[in-house]
Design a protein around this motif. Structure first.
Motif, mmCIF file in Angstrom:
data_model
loop_
_atom_site.group_PDB
_atom_site.id
_atom_site.type_symbol
_atom_site.label_atom_id
_atom_site.label_comp_id
_atom_site.label_asym_id
_atom_site.label_seq_id
_atom_site.Cartn_x
_atom_site.Cartn_y
_atom_site.Cartn_z
ATOM 1 N N PHE A 1 -43.272 -24.730 18.412
ATOM 2 C CA PHE A 1 -43.271 -24.478 16.813
ATOM 3 C C PHE A 1 -44.485 -24.915 16.296
ATOM 4 N N LYS A 2 -44.183 -26.484 16.039
ATOM 5 C CA LYS A 2 -45.087 -27.521 15.072
ATOM 6 C C LYS A 2 -46.456 -27.522 16.520
ATOM 7 N N ASN A 3 -46.180 -27.955 16.972
ATOM 8 C CA ASN A 3 -47.106 -28.202 18.351
ATOM 9 C C ASN A 3 -48.441 -27.147 18.499
ATOM 10 N N ILE A 4 -47.940 -25.949 18.393
ATOM 11 C CA ILE A 4 -48.886 -24.772 18.418
ATOM 12 C C ILE A 4 -49.479 -24.754 16.930
ATOM 13 N N HIS A 5 -48.861 -24.843 15.705
ATOM 14 C CA HIS A 5 -49.577 -24.386 14.995
ATOM 15 C C HIS A 5 -50.528 -26.270 14.490
ATOM 16 N N VAL A 6 -50.153 -27.454 14.830
ATOM 17 C CA VAL A 6 -51.023 -28.635 14.683
ATOM 18 C C VAL A 6 -51.835 -28.241 15.669
ATOM 19 N N MET A 7 -51.689 -28.218 16.810
ATOM 20 C CA MET A 7 -53.197 -27.928 18.299
ATOM 21 C C MET A 7 -53.715 -27.554 17.232
ATOM 22 N N GLU A 8 -53.149 -25.886 16.918
ATOM 23 C CA GLU A 8 -54.399 -24.484 16.572
ATOM 24 C C GLU A 8 -55.352 -25.605 15.405
ATOM 25 N N LEU A 9 -54.359 -26.388 14.311
ATOM 26 C CA LEU A 9 -55.325 -26.942 13.827
ATOM 27 C C LEU A 9 -56.398 -27.996 13.545
ATOM 28 N N ILE A 10 -56.081 -28.650 14.881
ATOM 29 C CA ILE A 10 -56.946 -29.483 15.258
ATOM 30 C C ILE A 10 -57.869 -29.173 16.175
ATOM 31 N N ASP A 11 -57.525 -27.841 16.936
ATOM 32 C CA ASP A 11 -58.481 -27.719 17.792
ATOM 33 C C ASP A 11 -59.395 -26.377 17.657
ATOM 34 N N LYS A 12 -58.892 -25.537 16.442
ATOM 35 C CA LYS A 12 -59.832 -24.769 15.651
ATOM 36 C C LYS A 12 -60.503 -25.126 14.521
ATOM 37 N N TYR A 13 -59.881 -25.464 13.634
ATOM 38 C CA TYR A 13 -60.367 -25.962 12.255
ATOM 39 C C TYR A 13 -60.991 -27.772 12.428
ATOM 40 N N LYS A 14 -60.356 -27.903 13.579
ATOM 41 C CA LYS A 14 -61.417 -29.494 13.600
ATOM 42 C C LYS A 14 -61.111 -30.573 12.699
ATOM 43 N N MET A 15 -59.318 -30.482 12.248
ATOM 44 C CA MET A 15 -58.850 -31.776 11.429
ATOM 45 C C MET A 15 -58.416 -32.401 12.688
ATOM 46 N N ILE B 1 -55.104 -32.564 27.898
ATOM 47 C CA ILE B 1 -54.810 -32.268 28.486
ATOM 48 C C ILE B 1 -56.007 -30.677 27.661
ATOM 49 N N PRO B 2 -56.775 -29.928 29.352
ATOM 50 C CA PRO B 2 -57.645 -28.612 29.139
ATOM 51 C C PRO B 2 -56.345 -27.611 27.676
ATOM 52 N N VAL B 3 -57.512 -27.518 27.100
ATOM 53 C CA VAL B 3 -57.213 -26.223 26.097
ATOM 54 C C VAL B 3 -56.107 -25.043 27.001
ATOM 55 N N ARG B 4 -57.232 -24.627 27.842
ATOM 56 C CA ARG B 4 -56.472 -23.841 29.173
ATOM 57 C C ARG B 4 -55.232 -24.165 29.448
ATOM 58 N N ILE B 5 -55.074 -24.982 29.731
ATOM 59 C CA ILE B 5 -53.666 -25.601 29.802
ATOM 60 C C ILE B 5 -52.467 -25.092 28.665
ATOM 61 N N ARG B 6 -52.872 -25.219 28.070
ATOM 62 C CA ARG B 6 -52.135 -25.525 26.913
ATOM 63 C C ARG B 6 -51.954 -23.893 26.100
ATOM 64 N N HIS B 7 -52.902 -23.565 26.263
ATOM 65 C CA HIS B 7 -52.839 -22.059 26.530
ATOM 66 C C HIS B 7 -51.715 -21.179 27.822
ATOM 67 N N LEU B 8 -51.656 -21.428 28.481
ATOM 68 C CA LEU B 8 -51.516 -20.818 29.736
ATOM 69 C C LEU B 8 -49.699 -21.543 29.633
ATOM 70 N N ALA B 9 -49.522 -22.526 29.210
ATOM 71 C CA ALA B 9 -48.341 -23.329 29.340
ATOM 72 C C ALA B 9 -47.511 -22.468 27.891
ATOM 73 N N TYR B 10 -48.192 -22.427 26.849
ATOM 74 C CA TYR B 10 -47.719 -21.469 25.792
ATOM 75 C C TYR B 10 -46.761 -19.857 26.693
ATOM 76 N N GLN B 11 -48.420 -19.271 27.244
ATOM 77 C CA GLN B 11 -47.486 -18.245 27.655
ATOM 78 C C GLN B 11 -46.908 -18.200 29.034
ATOM 79 N N ASN B 12 -46.961 -18.563 29.600
ATOM 80 C CA ASN B 12 -45.902 -18.582 31.114
ATOM 81 C C ASN B 12 -44.516 -19.304 30.601
ATOM 82 N N GLU B 13 -44.485 -20.257 29.730
ATOM 83 C CA GLU B 13 -43.493 -20.877 28.768
ATOM 84 C C GLU B 13 -42.894 -22.149 29.766
#
Length: 180
Positions: A18-32, A57-69
């Motif tokens: 949960f923490k990872n997903i939110h922090v990574m979104e702040l970094i990737d999407k909002y460039k924080m 780790i490519p963003v694609r891998i992060r998304h697939l990791a979340y999607q595929n548990e």
């Protein structure tokens, strides 16, 4: 998102994912930056860094990791100090395969690679050859033998062009000991 993190981070039940997903979104999407996130949610920078996956780790891998548990496996690969960095891209690809896929990285596979890397020093010439690195990872996972002596014997056979001689106690040259 900052408000959410500020509220849930202190709770012991909040998962790393949960923490990872939110922090990574702040970094990737909002460039924080991590230091700004840490300041805004009232945490130490070192603590927030623990929730961030390796930026290689490519963003694609992060998304697939979340999607595929597969977040836990990706995190384990990322944080492993024993696995060669050159192995990690291939392991990430296997880790994020859909559940039930025959080539998905399993816990035993991960443990096997950790043991392999702990017990074998791989020549830099092999590590710098992406094709050979991929082949090596595949061969180690395919054999599933966890016997270091077996690996010591097979490594020079699999990649003779990276080894000056076959490994054996009789002809071991201490200056060329790739395994200790």
């Amino acid at each position: 998102m900052i408000k959410i993190l500020r509220k849930v981070v202190p709770l012991e039940t909040t998962s790393w994912i949960f923490k990872n997903i939110h922090v990574m979104e702040l970094i990737d999407k909002y460039k924080m930056e991590i230091k700004d996130i840490a300041r805004l949610i009232g945490q130490d920078t070192s603590q927030v860094k623990r929730w961030v996956l390796d930026s290689r780790i490519p963003v694609r891998i992060r998304h697939l990791a979340y999607q595929n548990e597969a977040m836990t496996m990706v995190k384990n690969i990322c944080q492993s100090l024993n696995i060669y960095e050159e192995f990690k891209p291939y392991l990430y690809e296997r880790a994020v395969k859909p559940q039930g896929h025959k080539d998905r990285l399993k816990d035993i596979d991960f443990e096997l690679l950790v043991l392999f890397c702990k017990t074998n020093r791989i020549p830099l010439s092999l590590l710098s050859d992406a094709t050979d690195v991929e082949s090596l990872v595949e061969k180690v996972l395919r054999t599933r033998f966890m016997i270091p002596d077996f690996w010591r014997k097979l490594l020079p056979e699999w990649f003779p062009h990276h080894f000056h001689h076959h490994y054996s106690p009789q002809n071991q040259d201490p200056s060329e000991d790739f395994f200790h």
